[in-house]
Design an enzyme around this catalytic site. Structure first.
Site, PDB file in Angstrom:
ATOM      1  N   LYS A 167      51.810  30.898  56.286  1.00 31.99           N
ATOM      2  CA  LYS A 167      51.942  29.436  56.149  1.00 31.99           C
ATOM      3  C   LYS A 167      52.743  29.024  54.915  1.00 31.99           C
ATOM      4  O   LYS A 167      53.068  27.857  54.738  1.00 31.99           O
ATOM      5  CB  LYS A 167      50.551  28.791  56.101  1.00 31.99           C
ATOM      6  CG  LYS A 167      49.775  28.965  57.400  1.00 31.99           C
ATOM      7  CD  LYS A 167      48.350  28.465  57.275  1.00 31.99           C
ATOM      8  CE  LYS A 167      47.575  28.731  58.569  1.00 31.99           C
ATOM      9  NZ  LYS A 167      46.134  28.398  58.430  1.00 31.99           N
ATOM     10  N   TYR A 171      34.706  30.271  38.049  1.00 34.43           N
ATOM     11  CA  TYR A 171      35.338  29.502  39.121  1.00 34.43           C
ATOM     12  C   TYR A 171      34.885  28.042  39.046  1.00 34.43           C
ATOM     13  O   TYR A 171      33.816  27.676  39.531  1.00 34.43           O
ATOM     14  CB  TYR A 171      34.989  30.072  40.497  1.00 34.43           C
ATOM     15  CG  TYR A 171      35.395  31.515  40.716  1.00 34.43           C
ATOM     16  CD1 TYR A 171      36.408  32.108  39.967  1.00 34.43           C
ATOM     17  CD2 TYR A 171      34.766  32.286  41.678  1.00 34.43           C
ATOM     18  CE1 TYR A 171      36.782  33.431  40.171  1.00 34.43           C
ATOM     19  CE2 TYR A 171      35.138  33.616  41.903  1.00 34.43           C
ATOM     20  CZ  TYR A 171      36.141  34.178  41.140  1.00 34.43           C
ATOM     21  OH  TYR A 171      36.495  35.499  41.357  1.00 34.43           O
ATOM     22  N   TRP A 199      36.173  31.490  45.108  1.00 34.22           N
ATOM     23  CA  TRP A 199      37.003  31.078  43.967  1.00 34.22           C
ATOM     24  C   TRP A 199      37.614  29.695  44.231  1.00 34.22           C
ATOM     25  O   TRP A 199      37.461  28.759  43.437  1.00 34.22           O
ATOM     26  CB  TRP A 199      38.102  32.118  43.719  1.00 34.22           C
ATOM     27  CG  TRP A 199      39.051  31.784  42.599  1.00 34.22           C
ATOM     28  CD1 TRP A 199      38.929  30.779  41.673  1.00 34.22           C
ATOM     29  CD2 TRP A 199      40.279  32.463  42.278  1.00 34.22           C
ATOM     30  NE1 TRP A 199      39.998  30.797  40.807  1.00 34.22           N
ATOM     31  CE2 TRP A 199      40.846  31.816  41.160  1.00 34.22           C
ATOM     32  CE3 TRP A 199      40.940  33.555  42.837  1.00 34.22           C
ATOM     33  CZ2 TRP A 199      42.048  32.215  40.593  1.00 34.22           C
ATOM     34  CZ3 TRP A 199      42.138  33.954  42.266  1.00 34.22           C
ATOM     35  CH2 TRP A 199      42.689  33.296  41.151  1.00 34.22           C
ATOM     36  N   TYR A 254      39.517  42.121  47.027  1.00 38.13           N
ATOM     37  CA  TYR A 254      39.772  40.681  46.876  1.00 38.13           C
ATOM     38  C   TYR A 254      41.258  40.372  47.026  1.00 38.13           C
ATOM     39  O   TYR A 254      42.103  41.243  46.878  1.00 38.13           O
ATOM     40  CB  TYR A 254      39.174  40.118  45.588  1.00 38.13           C
ATOM     41  CG  TYR A 254      39.835  40.429  44.269  1.00 38.13           C
ATOM     42  CD1 TYR A 254      40.979  39.755  43.838  1.00 38.13           C
ATOM     43  CD2 TYR A 254      39.261  41.357  43.381  1.00 38.13           C
ATOM     44  CE1 TYR A 254      41.543  40.002  42.594  1.00 38.13           C
ATOM     45  CE2 TYR A 254      39.824  41.613  42.137  1.00 38.13           C
ATOM     46  CZ  TYR A 254      40.965  40.922  41.749  1.00 38.13           C
ATOM     47  OH  TYR A 254      41.520  41.171  40.508  1.00 38.13           O
ATOM     48  N   ALA A 271      38.085  30.169  51.816  1.00 40.25           N
ATOM     49  CA  ALA A 271      38.357  29.106  52.784  1.00 40.25           C
ATOM     50  C   ALA A 271      38.130  27.761  52.105  1.00 40.25           C
ATOM     51  O   ALA A 271      37.143  27.584  51.394  1.00 40.25           O
ATOM     52  CB  ALA A 271      37.446  29.247  54.004  1.00 40.25           C
ATOM     53  N   ASP A 304      30.726  35.685  47.595  1.00 40.33           N
ATOM     54  CA  ASP A 304      31.124  36.148  46.272  1.00 40.33           C
ATOM     55  C   ASP A 304      31.617  34.967  45.446  1.00 40.33           C
ATOM     56  O   ASP A 304      32.511  34.232  45.863  1.00 40.33           O
ATOM     57  CB  ASP A 304      32.235  37.192  46.390  1.00 40.33           C
ATOM     58  CG  ASP A 304      32.683  37.700  45.028  1.00 40.33           C
ATOM     59  OD1 ASP A 304      32.037  38.625  44.502  1.00 40.33           O
ATOM     60  OD2 ASP A 304      33.674  37.166  44.490  1.00 40.33           O
ATOM     61  N   GLN A 352      35.028  45.846  42.683  1.00 46.89           N
ATOM     62  CA  GLN A 352      35.795  44.780  43.337  1.00 46.89           C
ATOM     63  C   GLN A 352      37.196  44.755  42.727  1.00 46.89           C
ATOM     64  O   GLN A 352      37.363  44.544  41.529  1.00 46.89           O
ATOM     65  CB  GLN A 352      35.106  43.423  43.150  1.00 46.89           C
ATOM     66  CG  GLN A 352      35.821  42.315  43.890  1.00 46.89           C
ATOM     67  CD  GLN A 352      35.144  40.962  43.811  1.00 46.89           C
ATOM     68  OE1 GLN A 352      35.803  39.924  43.759  1.00 46.89           O
ATOM     69  NE2 GLN A 352      33.806  40.950  43.793  1.00 46.89           N
TER      70      GLN A 352
END
Length: 333
Positions: free
Chosen positions: A231, A59, A23, A220, A297, A54, A192
């Site tokens: 973070k 997206y 995504w 997800y 990522a 995925d 999902q």
């Protein structure tokens, strides 16, 4: 890396328990993307044993699928599993209105949830073109929608399976009633759904049903959109168009409580020479009924770190201890 199968004994699809969630690679709702970094992230992830990716047309309005296609171009097709979706249109005003949004160029777009047969056939062809492949391993409806009978939607996917353009059928964000109906028309191998330490509502009905009917659960947002990495601190400044700024978990009072919890479990991660994110991912795939966890990522370093989550082990006692602390946190949120 660990691998788990979804499907039947006769025919199954093997997925890496850490699946690359693409995504953010598409930029949309994540404050943009850097294409070269996204491609490298997917490739380094594959090198680390993550064979499953995925994505979805929505997206980046096709960009994520194009990036995935570029990233896997040099990988033998049978060594990678492509999971993509259908049923969210930004170029057609039909079905259930989903949301107002902006594309990566900052232009206003309206997004509709629509899963009529003719739309699914078109979407599949568009996805195959962008992904530069002739079949999709797992084709999933992105969201339920009310204007098309589930029978019509699932029979269209069954037709694509017959034609060899799709291998397996899955759904996303379906409840038990919708899963039961969809399974009448095509073999649904997975659901999902959102699942994380902070969001565990599927444990009530969806998990028991999927365990009973042998359906995989693809979790997800297991790191709750980056929040569980530790973070994102109170006072965090989000980029423009970053959707997280308005979500409840990211509001100041909740950030304080969640970061207190993360600080309390940090010693477990440090003892295992792992990051908080790796600890969270490992916890996720150890939960009953959870088949894989999707982890996004933005760069290669993050991708490799996600894959390395499978190098740590959690004992039954450690999992029980984490669950006890989580129960306390969730009662306060």
């Amino acid at each position: 890396m660990l691998y788990r199968k979804i499907g039947t004994q006769k025919e199954s699809l093997e997925l890496s328990v850490i699946t690359f969630g693409a995504w953010a690679a598409g930029g949309w709702m994540w404050g943009g993307t850097e294409r070269k970094e996204a491609v490298e992230a997917i490739q380094k992830s594959f090198d680390a044993g993550v064979t499953s990716i995925d994505t979805a047309p929505i997206y980046g309005q096709g960009l994520s699928e194009e990036i995935v296609g570029e990233a896997i171009a040099g990988i033998p097709r049978d060594k990678v599993q492509i999971l993509t979706k259908f049923g969210m249109r930004w170029d057609l005003q039909k079905g259930d209105f989903g949301m107002h949004s902006k594309n990566n160029e900052g232009q206003d777009i309206d997004i509709y949830k629509y899963a009529g047969k003719e739309s699914i056939i078109k979407e599949c062809e568009d996805s195959l073109r962008r992904l530069k492949t002739d079949y999709i391993d797992l084709y999933q409806i992105h969201w339920p929608e009310s204007t098309t009978p589930i029978q019509e939607t699932m029979e269209a996917v069954a037709q694509l399976i017959q034609q060899g353009k799709v291998r397996f059928a899955g759904v996303c964000n379906y409840n038990v009633e919708q899963l039961t109906e969809a399974s009448k028309y095509v073999d649904i191998v997975s659901n999902q759904v959102p699942y994380s330490m902070l969001k565990r509502d599927i444990e009530a009905e969806t998990v028991p049903y999927c365990l009973e009917t042998n359906k995989g659960i693809l979790a997800y947002s297991p790191m709750e959109r980056g929040l569980l990495t530790g973070k994102i601190k109170p006072g965090h400044a989000f980029e423009e168009n970053d959707h997280r700024a308005n979500l409840p978990f990211f509001q100041e009072q909740n950030l304080l409580k969640i970061n207190e919890f993360l600080d309390s479990i940090r010693p477990i991660a440090e003892e295992k020479k792992a990051s908080l994110g790796q600890l969270v991912l490992r916890w996720t795939i150890e939960q009953p009924g959870i088949t894989i966890a999707l982890a996004g990522a933005r760069n290669a370093q993050q991708a490799v770190q996600n894959a390395a989550a499978m190098d740590i082990n959690l004992s039954t006692e450690e999992i029980q201890g984490l669950n006890a602390q989580l129960s306390d946190l969730l009662a306060r949120l």
